[in-house]
Write a protein that holds these residues in place. Structure first.
Motif, mmCIF file in Angstrom:
data_model
loop_
_atom_site.group_PDB
_atom_site.id
_atom_site.type_symbol
_atom_site.label_atom_id
_atom_site.label_comp_id
_atom_site.label_asym_id
_atom_site.label_seq_id
_atom_site.Cartn_x
_atom_site.Cartn_y
_atom_site.Cartn_z
ATOM 1 N N ASP A 1 -9.631 3.458 -9.806
ATOM 2 C CA ASP A 1 -9.887 4.530 -10.774
ATOM 3 C C ASP A 1 -9.002 4.409 -12.007
ATOM 4 O OD1 ASP A 1 -11.884 5.764 -9.245
ATOM 5 O OD2 ASP A 1 -10.403 6.866 -8.064
ATOM 6 N N SER A 2 -7.798 3.862 -11.826
ATOM 7 C CA SER A 2 -6.890 3.705 -12.964
ATOM 8 C C SER A 2 -5.828 2.677 -12.610
ATOM 9 C CB SER A 2 -6.228 5.034 -13.343
ATOM 10 O OG SER A 2 -5.392 5.497 -12.288
ATOM 11 N N ILE A 3 -5.191 2.121 -13.652
ATOM 12 C CA ILE A 3 -4.119 1.132 -13.490
ATOM 13 C C ILE A 3 -2.960 1.542 -14.389
ATOM 14 C CG2 ILE A 3 -3.437 -1.293 -13.686
ATOM 15 C CD1 ILE A 3 -6.412 -2.016 -13.485
ATOM 16 N N GLU A 4 -1.762 1.561 -13.825
ATOM 17 C CA GLU A 4 -0.545 1.757 -14.619
ATOM 18 C C GLU A 4 0.219 0.434 -14.635
ATOM 19 O OE1 GLU A 4 2.014 5.054 -13.847
ATOM 20 O OE2 GLU A 4 0.359 6.356 -13.214
ATOM 21 N N THR A 5 0.691 0.054 -15.808
ATOM 22 C CA THR A 5 1.458 -1.185 -15.959
ATOM 23 C C THR A 5 2.758 -0.874 -16.682
ATOM 24 O OG1 THR A 5 -0.553 -2.516 -16.090
ATOM 25 C CG2 THR A 5 1.472 -3.513 -16.918
ATOM 26 N N TRP A 6 3.874 -1.290 -16.094
ATOM 27 C CA TRP A 6 5.174 -1.147 -16.729
ATOM 28 C C TRP A 6 5.851 -2.508 -16.788
ATOM 29 C CZ3 TRP A 6 6.666 2.907 -12.571
ATOM 30 C CH2 TRP A 6 5.868 4.049 -12.719
ATOM 31 N N LEU A 7 6.536 -2.763 -17.874
ATOM 32 C CA LEU A 7 7.384 -3.946 -17.997
ATOM 33 C C LEU A 7 8.831 -3.477 -17.937
ATOM 34 C CD1 LEU A 7 5.466 -5.924 -20.765
ATOM 35 C CD2 LEU A 7 5.317 -6.155 -18.278
ATOM 36 N N MET A 8 9.641 -4.188 -17.129
ATOM 37 C CA MET A 8 10.970 -3.689 -16.792
ATOM 38 C C MET A 8 12.006 -4.799 -16.884
ATOM 39 S SD MET A 8 9.779 -1.658 -13.299
ATOM 40 C CE MET A 8 9.614 -3.223 -12.429
ATOM 41 N N ASP A 9 13.211 -4.420 -17.249
ATOM 42 C CA ASP A 9 14.363 -5.317 -17.210
ATOM 43 C C ASP A 9 15.280 -4.894 -16.068
ATOM 44 O OD1 ASP A 9 13.654 -6.961 -19.302
ATOM 45 O OD2 ASP A 9 14.781 -5.845 -20.804
ATOM 46 N N PRO A 10 15.861 -5.853 -15.334
ATOM 47 C CA PRO A 10 16.774 -5.475 -14.243
ATOM 48 C C PRO A 10 18.055 -4.863 -14.788
ATOM 49 C CG PRO A 10 16.795 -7.852 -14.586
ATOM 50 C CD PRO A 10 15.708 -7.315 -15.464
ATOM 51 N N ILE B 1 0.869 -1.178 0.000
ATOM 52 C CA ILE B 1 0.000 0.000 0.000
ATOM 53 C C ILE B 1 0.903 1.224 0.000
ATOM 54 C CG2 ILE B 1 -1.625 1.380 1.340
ATOM 55 C CD1 ILE B 1 -2.813 -1.143 2.433
ATOM 56 N N ALA B 2 0.619 2.172 -0.884
ATOM 57 C CA ALA B 2 1.380 3.422 -0.928
ATOM 58 C C ALA B 2 0.737 4.426 0.018
ATOM 59 C CB ALA B 2 1.406 3.970 -2.350
ATOM 60 N N HIS B 3 1.550 5.013 0.890
ATOM 61 C CA HIS B 3 1.056 5.986 1.864
ATOM 62 C C HIS B 3 1.405 7.416 1.484
ATOM 63 C CE1 HIS B 3 -0.554 3.093 4.631
ATOM 64 N NE2 HIS B 3 0.604 2.463 4.748
ATOM 65 N N SER B 4 2.297 7.601 0.513
ATOM 66 C CA SER B 4 2.573 8.938 0.006
ATOM 67 C C SER B 4 2.975 8.809 -1.454
ATOM 68 C CB SER B 4 3.691 9.624 0.814
ATOM 69 O OG SER B 4 4.948 9.021 0.535
ATOM 70 N N GLY B 5 2.692 9.843 -2.221
ATOM 71 C CA GLY B 5 2.972 9.828 -3.648
ATOM 72 C C GLY B 5 1.752 10.299 -4.415
ATOM 73 N N ARG B 6 1.837 10.275 -5.714
ATOM 74 C CA ARG B 6 0.701 10.717 -6.526
ATOM 75 C C ARG B 6 -0.353 9.613 -6.605
ATOM 76 N NH1 ARG B 6 1.486 8.574 -11.777
ATOM 77 N NH2 ARG B 6 3.623 7.881 -12.195
ATOM 78 N N GLN B 7 -1.578 10.007 -6.924
ATOM 79 C CA GLN B 7 -2.705 9.100 -7.106
ATOM 80 C C GLN B 7 -2.956 8.240 -5.856
ATOM 81 O OE1 GLN B 7 -1.233 7.449 -11.029
ATOM 82 N NE2 GLN B 7 -3.355 7.846 -11.604
ATOM 83 N N MET B 8 -3.178 8.929 -4.745
ATOM 84 C CA MET B 8 -3.478 8.238 -3.504
ATOM 85 C C MET B 8 -4.979 8.008 -3.389
ATOM 86 S SD MET B 8 -0.663 7.632 -1.755
ATOM 87 C CE MET B 8 -0.166 7.008 -3.349
ATOM 88 N N PRO B 9 -5.420 6.936 -2.702
ATOM 89 C CA PRO B 9 -4.612 5.829 -2.170
ATOM 90 C C PRO B 9 -4.173 4.893 -3.283
ATOM 91 C CG PRO B 9 -6.932 5.391 -1.803
ATOM 92 C CD PRO B 9 -6.860 6.772 -2.407
ATOM 93 N N GLY B 10 -3.028 4.253 -3.103
ATOM 94 C CA GLY B 10 -2.485 3.388 -4.138
ATOM 95 C C GLY B 10 -2.114 2.015 -3.612
ATOM 96 N N PHE B 11 -2.205 1.041 -4.489
ATOM 97 C CA PHE B 11 -1.801 -0.328 -4.195
ATOM 98 C C PHE B 11 -0.976 -0.819 -5.367
ATOM 99 C CE2 PHE B 11 -2.594 -4.922 -4.774
ATOM 100 C CZ PHE B 11 -2.022 -5.389 -3.605
ATOM 101 N N LEU B 12 0.097 -1.561 -5.098
ATOM 102 C CA LEU B 12 0.928 -2.039 -6.196
ATOM 103 C C LEU B 12 1.513 -3.396 -5.859
ATOM 104 C CD1 LEU B 12 4.349 -1.568 -5.655
ATOM 105 C CD2 LEU B 12 3.421 0.715 -5.362
ATOM 106 N N TYR B 13 1.903 -4.111 -6.914
ATOM 107 C CA TYR B 13 2.637 -5.354 -6.753
ATOM 108 C C TYR B 13 3.555 -5.541 -7.952
ATOM 109 C CZ TYR B 13 -1.199 -7.343 -9.626
ATOM 110 O OH TYR B 13 -2.124 -7.592 -10.602
ATOM 111 N N ILE B 14 4.517 -6.456 -7.807
ATOM 112 C CA ILE B 14 5.492 -6.746 -8.854
ATOM 113 C C ILE B 14 5.501 -8.248 -9.104
ATOM 114 C CG2 ILE B 14 7.946 -6.740 -9.464
ATOM 115 C CD1 ILE B 14 8.273 -4.164 -7.957
ATOM 116 N N ILE B 15 5.475 -8.623 -10.379
ATOM 117 C CA ILE B 15 5.526 -10.022 -10.821
ATOM 118 C C ILE B 15 6.764 -10.206 -11.694
ATOM 119 C CG2 ILE B 15 4.382 -11.774 -12.247
ATOM 120 C CD1 ILE B 15 1.739 -10.469 -11.614
#
Length: 253
Positions: free
Chosen positions: A107-116, A57-71
């Motif tokens: 309200d919205s979903i952001e999805t990014w694909l990333m390489d280490p 759960i994100a407690h500070s930042g843009r687009q609050m309240p926010g939830f995120l996970y990484i796969i």
């Protein structure tokens, strides 16, 4: 390939969003829709969707309240084949309908694909158990064409200074599919918010980092990093991330 998913959760709907993700990615998959949780596999595993490396759960930042996970996916083809199969599951559809109850969860979903980035492996700490504290996700826009210099600056100056102040490196990536490219994504763990604030203040005043920014300005007309977005986050107990997000690196010290 790592997938970062950020959900801007509708007001008052965080508990339902957490329950939905828990039931899909952490709880045992039922044998029939509406049935009791099964043993072993989760609903995501049933369809070849890897369990998230961490959820927050994100407690500070843009687009609050926010939830995120990484796969972490083996490939883009695996992702494109397995996620759509999961979305047709009758239990998921029924549970989602139950939790939404006709109202929007997000309200919205952001999805990014990333390489280490290679620096993650070179700076990785030894493998270990769950990492608590305050976690920070920082998005670093990079001067186009200066990705190599930006990665070197992180590895040689910024990250060592932050780690000396108590930060633990959880992950470091470059966005390959997503907005505002080129962009790096940095995830840190801090003991607490006060240490995080002191750590960045000390890094900003570090003579080696100041000299690095001055050299970048001479070379590129500006520092290699633009204005960063930053979230301070609480890791979820049902999906607490491990050191290095559970990744094993041969070069880890």
């Amino acid at each position: 390939m790592f997938e970062f998913r950020f959900y801007a959760v509708a007001s008052g709907r965080m508990a339902s969003e957490l329950a939905l993700v828990h039931d899909m990615a952490a709880a045992g998959a039922p044998e029939v829709p509406g049935g009791p949780p099964g043993a072993g596999e989760t609903l995501w595993h049933r369809y070849g969707v890897p369990g998230p490396l961490g959820s927050w759960i994100a407690h500070s930042g843009r687009q609050m309240p926010g939830f995120l996970y990484i796969i972490k996916w083996d490939s883009l083809a695996q992702r494109d084949a397995n996620f759509p199969r999961f979305w047709t599951d009758p239990f998921w559809r029924a549970r989602r309908a139950q939790l939404t109850d006709g109202m929007t969860l997000v309200d919205s979903i952001e999805t990014w694909l990333m390489d280490p980035l290679p620096a993650w492996e070179r700076l990785a700490e030894p493998a270990g158990g769950p990492v608590g504290g305050v976690h920070e996700l920082r998005l670093l826009p990079v001067v186009n064409g200066a990705q190599a210099q930006a990665a070197a600056a992180l590895e040689q100056a910024d990250l060592p200074a932050l780690m000396a102040q108590g930060a633990r490196l959880l992950g470091l990536w470059e966005v390959v599919i997503g907005p505002n490219r080129p962009q790096f994504v940095l995830m840190l763990a801090w003991p607490d918010a006060a240490t995080q604030a002191r750590g960045w203040a000390a890094a900003d005043a570090d003579p080696a980092i100041i000299a690095r920014r001055e050299d970048e300005t001479v070379r590129h007309g500006r520092p290699v990093y633009g204005v960063a977005d930053s979230w301070l986050m609480e890791p979820m107990a049902f999906n607490m991330p491990a050191a290095n997000l559970g990744q094993t690196f041969g070069g880890a010290k």
